[in-house]
Design an enzyme around this catalytic site. Sequence first.
Site, PDB file in Angstrom:
ATOM      1  N   TYR A 409      65.355  66.133  35.293  1.00 24.01           N
ATOM      2  CA  TYR A 409      64.809  66.466  33.985  1.00 24.01           C
ATOM      3  C   TYR A 409      63.307  66.482  34.164  1.00 24.01           C
ATOM      4  O   TYR A 409      62.716  65.500  34.602  1.00 24.01           O
ATOM      5  CB  TYR A 409      65.225  65.403  32.955  1.00 24.01           C
ATOM      6  CG  TYR A 409      64.758  65.686  31.540  1.00 24.01           C
ATOM      7  CD1 TYR A 409      65.665  66.117  30.569  1.00 24.01           C
ATOM      8  CD2 TYR A 409      63.420  65.511  31.177  1.00 24.01           C
ATOM      9  CE1 TYR A 409      65.238  66.374  29.273  1.00 24.01           C
ATOM     10  CE2 TYR A 409      62.993  65.784  29.887  1.00 24.01           C
ATOM     11  CZ  TYR A 409      63.897  66.212  28.935  1.00 24.01           C
ATOM     12  OH  TYR A 409      63.481  66.470  27.648  1.00 24.01           O
ATOM     13  N   LEU A 482      57.802  61.265  24.039  1.00 25.17           N
ATOM     14  CA  LEU A 482      59.180  60.918  23.702  1.00 25.17           C
ATOM     15  C   LEU A 482      60.032  60.845  24.962  1.00 25.17           C
ATOM     16  O   LEU A 482      60.774  59.881  25.207  1.00 25.17           O
ATOM     17  CB  LEU A 482      59.740  61.978  22.748  1.00 25.17           C
ATOM     18  CG  LEU A 482      61.100  61.663  22.127  1.00 25.17           C
ATOM     19  CD1 LEU A 482      61.013  60.428  21.246  1.00 25.17           C
ATOM     20  CD2 LEU A 482      61.590  62.855  21.317  1.00 25.17           C
ATOM     21  N   GLU A 483      59.897  61.856  25.810  1.00 25.12           N
ATOM     22  CA  GLU A 483      60.645  61.910  27.072  1.00 25.12           C
ATOM     23  C   GLU A 483      60.295  60.724  27.957  1.00 25.12           C
ATOM     24  O   GLU A 483      61.155  60.082  28.555  1.00 25.12           O
ATOM     25  CB  GLU A 483      60.314  63.217  27.817  1.00 25.12           C
ATOM     26  CG  GLU A 483      60.916  64.441  27.152  1.00 25.12           C
ATOM     27  CD  GLU A 483      60.259  65.741  27.608  1.00 25.12           C
ATOM     28  OE1 GLU A 483      60.818  66.789  27.290  1.00 25.12           O
ATOM     29  OE2 GLU A 483      59.197  65.689  28.261  1.00 25.12           O
ATOM     30  N   LEU A 484      58.990  60.449  27.981  1.00 23.91           N
ATOM     31  CA  LEU A 484      58.504  59.350  28.812  1.00 23.91           C
ATOM     32  C   LEU A 484      59.119  58.031  28.369  1.00 23.91           C
ATOM     33  O   LEU A 484      59.632  57.254  29.184  1.00 23.91           O
ATOM     34  CB  LEU A 484      56.973  59.300  28.704  1.00 23.91           C
ATOM     35  CG  LEU A 484      56.277  58.157  29.431  1.00 23.91           C
ATOM     36  CD1 LEU A 484      56.391  58.358  30.925  1.00 23.91           C
ATOM     37  CD2 LEU A 484      54.816  58.081  29.023  1.00 23.91           C
TER      38      LEU A 484
END
Length: 604
Positions: A409, A482-484
């Site tokens: 991802y 957010l992904e982090l």
Amino acid sequence: MLFYALLFVAVGKAACSSRTEAPPTPQSGVQCHDWGVHQGASVGVYEGESGRIPCPLFSFPSLYNYNQSSGLTLLWYRHTSTHELEQPIDLRAHTFLKHRDSLWIQPATLQDRGLYICMLRNTTSCAKVGVQLQVFVRNGVCDGTLHRNVTVPFQKSYTLRCPDLQHLPSVSYNVTWYHKCRGDLSVFYHRQVEGDEVKIYNLLIGSEGPYTCVVSYQSNGHTLQFTRTINIKPVSPNCGTDHPRVLNPTSGQIYTVTLGEAVNLTCRVFLPCMENEEQQVWWSIDKKTVEELADPRYSSPARSIELEDYGDQTVQKVLHVSEFSAADLQREFRCSARNSRGFNTSVANLQKEVYIPSVELGCGLGVTLAVAVLLFVLYRVYKLEVHLLYRSWFGTDERYSDDKEYDVYISYARNGEEEEFVMTTLRRVLEVELGYSVCIFDRDSLPGGTITDETLRFVGRSRRLVIVVSAFSAVQGTQALLELQAGLAMLRGGHLRVVLIQYKLVNKQCWVKELRRARVALTLIRWQGEKSLPLSSRFWKQLQLELPIRKHTTHTDTERTLDLTDHAKRKHPEESTALILDSLSKPDTQAHQKQRAQSSSAAV
Ligand SMILES: *[C@@H]1O[C@H](CO)[C@@H](O)[C@H](O)[C@H]1NC(C)=O
Ligand SMILES: *[C@@H]1O[C@H](CO)[C@@H](O)[C@H](O)[C@H]1NC(C)=O
Ligand SMILES: *[C@@H]1O[C@H](CO)[C@@H](O)[C@H](O)[C@H]1NC(C)=O
Ligand SMILES: *[C@@H]1O[C@H](CO)[C@@H](O)[C@H](O)[C@H]1NC(C)=O
Ligand SMILES: *[C@@H]1O[C@H](CO)[C@@H](O)[C@H](O)[C@H]1NC(C)=O
Ligand SMILES: *[C@@H]1O[C@H](CO)[C@@H](O)[C@H](O)[C@H]1NC(C)=O
């Protein structure tokens, strides 16, 4: 006429020589017994001072006794390098004086050194012996080159007499004493100068060391002098009461020997203080001394003093065996010591040493070491390649053991240089060249649904989260943040591995707090610009190491991956069920297992 003239000359000569001494007379018919040069009797004297050479024949009083009534004549000769034969000493010269059993030289010069011979004879017998005279240049008043050592026990009394004084060929003389070069001897109550002597009533520390007497006297109208030094060495008060002790070999000690090689057996012995006594230390082989055996293979050099302390000595005596044989192993090697107080002895335990081929071993070790160094250097240079190779051989393909959908991802900050890098380079290489299934949220998520849930779901379904670090990663409310956060949460749970890529140098201060903290445990791979473009560059190798194993890089389609995950699920249906059941019993891992179950169902 001529005959009378010759006779006259001969008589004249005879008269002349009779005034000195009778020359050695081979014509007398008596063979003179020659004792050679007496080594222990050599005499030293300072230049410009009087010297006395006693005839060593009288040190054997049972053999030779010289007095008026004995009818023996004492004659002195000198052996000089200029003359082949011994020359009678010219006693007419003032420097030489024959006095009783000695020859005085008053004073001595450097030319006087050499060999002196004293001969004792009567009409029927004759004996002679040589004495070496050494003349030293005196170096200052306190020069102690010439001295004799005297051992005196502590707390005992001792009287110092100036050597040679009682033999002085003069009745008027003066004696001056010095201790350690100082004249004030009587300041201590425990010692005193009495007449010509120094009396020490009680030997204490401080009274030891050199005592020097300077004697001046008149002879033939000349003032002469000589100096003698006696060095007092204190010894323990119970000197002379102890027996020696063999310290090594001890009972438990083992001497290792190598057959065919030279062996040294060392004996250490404690020799207690003994006054004027020669204590013996020796090795014996099967109860025979080295001298008795007279085998050239065995030798035992003179002992060496290891330690000396107020007369007590620790000495070493070595037995050297030049070629140790198998028969020697059966022999008894014994070290013994004896003095008048007792005897002590000990046997050496021998053990054969196992042969170690030191050269071969050394070579082998050397080669091994060289190979190891070479391998280490190669490893340092080709570290990445070695790791990749190792993985390709022994690594396991995670696709068979988990139920995730994506390999990677990619998280990145939108609207930055990084976005361009992700879209044109990173994604393409990973998908096309390296065959990974890549998830990019903006591309792969379907419209509709909440972004937060979708993000969590996608991150959860990926094996790796690759974060392209940028100054914008940390901006609040962005997709990147957010992904982090989702990734780091799963990282802590152990369900995801996170890899950092630095495309452009970003000041660490700009990093979001969570990332700064996690950085220590994460791998950061740096993009090196143009250099990193080729697939063989360090960048891609490092990245591949962090990503799951792909043995076949040709399959790029996600369908294939899906097939595989299906296959994996079909292969281990019981395992998945077991995991879900397991998760129910462990509340802390429940969340993850639920997610796992979810993603499995999603994959189906
Ligand atoms: C002289 O020597 C003889 C033996 O040769 C001995 O009996 C005698 O006592 C000696 N005399 C002196 C005064 O020493
Ligand atoms: C000469 O001296 C030797 C040894 O001292 C002695 O035995 C011998 O009797 C002496 N001879 C004469 C004649 O005095
Ligand atoms: C006296 O003892 C000293 C050591 O204390 C030594 O160096 C010296 O040689 C000895 N002198 C003699 C004459 O034995
Ligand atoms: C001994 O010393 C005294 C006084 O110092 C002196 O008068 C005398 O001449 C000296 N004797 C000798 C033999 O040197
Ligand atoms: C034994 O000792 C001697 C000196 O005392 C030495 O030269 C020799 O190397 C020694 N030999 C062995 C085998 O230790
Ligand atoms: C040697 O000395 C030690 C220590 O004093 C003693 O124990 C041992 O019995 C002695 N051995 C012999 C043979 O005298």
